[in-house]
Design a protein around this motif. Sequence first.
Motif, PDB file in Angstrom:
ATOM      1  N   ALA A 112      42.589  50.830  57.706  1.00 25.04           N
ATOM      2  CA  ALA A 112      43.528  50.525  56.617  1.00 25.04           C
ATOM      3  C   ALA A 112      43.669  49.013  56.426  1.00 25.04           C
ATOM      4  CB  ALA A 112      44.886  51.146  56.929  1.00 25.04           C
ATOM      5  N   PRO A 113      43.928  48.568  55.185  1.00 30.52           N
ATOM      6  CA  PRO A 113      44.086  47.134  54.916  1.00 30.52           C
ATOM      7  C   PRO A 113      45.116  46.489  55.837  1.00 30.52           C
ATOM      8  CG  PRO A 113      43.981  48.358  52.866  1.00 30.52           C
ATOM      9  CD  PRO A 113      44.064  49.377  53.968  1.00 30.52           C
ATOM     10  N   GLY A 114      44.793  45.303  56.335  1.00 29.57           N
ATOM     11  CA  GLY A 114      45.714  44.580  57.209  1.00 29.57           C
ATOM     12  C   GLY A 114      45.585  44.923  58.679  1.00 29.57           C
ATOM     13  N   THR A 115      44.724  45.893  58.999  1.00 34.28           N
ATOM     14  CA  THR A 115      44.550  46.286  60.403  1.00 34.28           C
ATOM     15  C   THR A 115      43.195  45.806  60.928  1.00 34.28           C
ATOM     16  OG1 THR A 115      43.539  48.429  59.857  1.00 34.28           O
ATOM     17  CG2 THR A 115      45.945  48.359  60.040  1.00 34.28           C
ATOM     18  N   ILE A 116      43.081  45.810  62.231  1.00 31.49           N
ATOM     19  CA  ILE A 116      41.810  45.496  62.885  1.00 31.49           C
ATOM     20  C   ILE A 116      41.486  46.611  63.876  1.00 31.49           C
ATOM     21  CG2 ILE A 116      42.078  42.994  62.681  1.00 31.49           C
ATOM     22  CD1 ILE A 116      42.931  42.984  65.648  1.00 31.49           C
ATOM     23  N   HIS A 117      40.214  46.701  64.271  1.00 30.04           N
ATOM     24  CA  HIS A 117      39.837  47.688  65.284  1.00 30.04           C
ATOM     25  C   HIS A 117      39.281  46.972  66.508  1.00 30.04           C
ATOM     26  CE1 HIS A 117      35.791  47.100  63.526  1.00 30.04           C
ATOM     27  NE2 HIS A 117      35.345  47.470  64.727  1.00 30.04           N
ATOM     28  N   VAL A 118      39.515  47.565  67.668  1.00 29.95           N
ATOM     29  CA  VAL A 118      38.989  47.042  68.931  1.00 29.95           C
ATOM     30  C   VAL A 118      38.211  48.154  69.620  1.00 29.95           C
ATOM     31  CG1 VAL A 118      39.544  46.092  71.208  1.00 29.95           C
ATOM     32  CG2 VAL A 118      40.905  45.422  69.204  1.00 29.95           C
ATOM     33  N   VAL A 119      36.945  47.885  69.926  1.00 30.57           N
ATOM     34  CA  VAL A 119      36.110  48.867  70.623  1.00 30.57           C
ATOM     35  C   VAL A 119      36.372  48.730  72.120  1.00 30.57           C
ATOM     36  CG1 VAL A 119      33.774  49.705  71.031  1.00 30.57           C
ATOM     37  CG2 VAL A 119      34.363  48.714  68.815  1.00 30.57           C
ATOM     38  N   ASP A 146      47.496  51.684  61.527  1.00 30.91           N
ATOM     39  CA  ASP A 146      47.961  51.019  62.740  1.00 30.91           C
ATOM     40  C   ASP A 146      48.421  52.054  63.774  1.00 30.91           C
ATOM     41  OD1 ASP A 146      48.971  48.899  64.440  1.00 30.91           O
ATOM     42  OD2 ASP A 146      50.973  49.463  63.739  1.00 30.91           O
ATOM     43  N   GLY A 147      47.962  51.886  65.022  1.00 26.95           N
ATOM     44  CA  GLY A 147      48.357  52.801  66.087  1.00 26.95           C
ATOM     45  C   GLY A 147      47.382  53.936  66.337  1.00 26.95           C
ATOM     46  N   ALA A 148      46.401  54.106  65.454  1.00 26.86           N
ATOM     47  CA  ALA A 148      45.429  55.188  65.635  1.00 26.86           C
ATOM     48  C   ALA A 148      44.542  54.906  66.855  1.00 26.86           C
ATOM     49  CB  ALA A 148      44.571  55.344  64.389  1.00 26.86           C
ATOM     50  N   VAL A 149      44.214  55.967  67.567  1.00 29.15           N
ATOM     51  CA  VAL A 149      43.370  55.865  68.762  1.00 29.15           C
ATOM     52  C   VAL A 149      42.305  56.960  68.702  1.00 29.15           C
ATOM     53  CG1 VAL A 149      43.272  56.036  71.278  1.00 29.15           C
ATOM     54  CG2 VAL A 149      45.237  54.925  70.182  1.00 29.15           C
ATOM     55  N   ILE A 174      43.239  51.049  66.721  1.00 27.23           N
ATOM     56  CA  ILE A 174      43.530  50.371  65.455  1.00 27.23           C
ATOM     57  C   ILE A 174      44.901  49.719  65.582  1.00 27.23           C
ATOM     58  CG2 ILE A 174      43.738  50.602  62.963  1.00 27.23           C
ATOM     59  CD1 ILE A 174      40.985  51.388  64.042  1.00 27.23           C
ATOM     60  N   SER A 175      45.001  48.460  65.174  1.00 28.12           N
ATOM     61  CA  SER A 175      46.289  47.768  65.279  1.00 28.12           C
ATOM     62  C   SER A 175      46.433  46.753  64.154  1.00 28.12           C
ATOM     63  CB  SER A 175      46.413  47.060  66.635  1.00 28.12           C
ATOM     64  OG  SER A 175      45.396  46.078  66.774  1.00 28.12           O
TER      65      SER A 175
END
Length: 208
Positions: A112-119, A146-149, A174-175
């Motif tokens: 989603a816009p404004g979020t980033i992902h971390v692998v 935001d908050g998705a895992v 996702i955060s």
Amino acid sequence: MSEIKLAAAARTEFGKGAARRLRRAHQVPAVLYGHGTEPLHVALPGHETMLALKHSNALYSIELDGTSTLAIVKDVQRDVVRQVIEHVDLLIVKKGEKVSVDVQVHIVGESAPGTIHVVETQNLFLEAEATNLPQSVEVSIEGLADGAVITAGDVVLPEGATLMGDPEVTVVTISTPQASAADVAADEAASDLAATQSAASAAAAEKA
């Protein structure tokens, strides 16, 4: 992908000196083992082997004395400084059997816009058919908020593949990025400077 053919030659000399001579001749020392056979020491063509190893979990057809042996790479030893291939371990496989391999995670889509992902997990440990090993697994983050895992158990695996690791392991999170105190202070200082410059410009315009 189809089999990658590599023409091999039997090795009769061993040791560091023999290995160096092979590498100077643009060949790579290797060993074939598995299925109860005696380890077979071979030399592989250097350039072709280097190109072949760019394909993860590839299936190789090792051609030696008119015989083809199917194998997968189990280990590659490289010089830590020059990254030259020093030795390759090849596991003999048969059509129909399954083997366990690490498979790279490939992220697709945009969160989603404004979020980033971390692998959090770069590779998944899977069991799959030796003659049809996946080179990667796709993990979609399209539209995630935001908050998705996403855990290993959530990942859709290629047909015929089975997850061998812990299904609860986190693969991607996702955060929303949070500005640090230093960033906030820098933004405030920039705003104050801009306001001061604007006021100064206005005063100068009034005097003109």
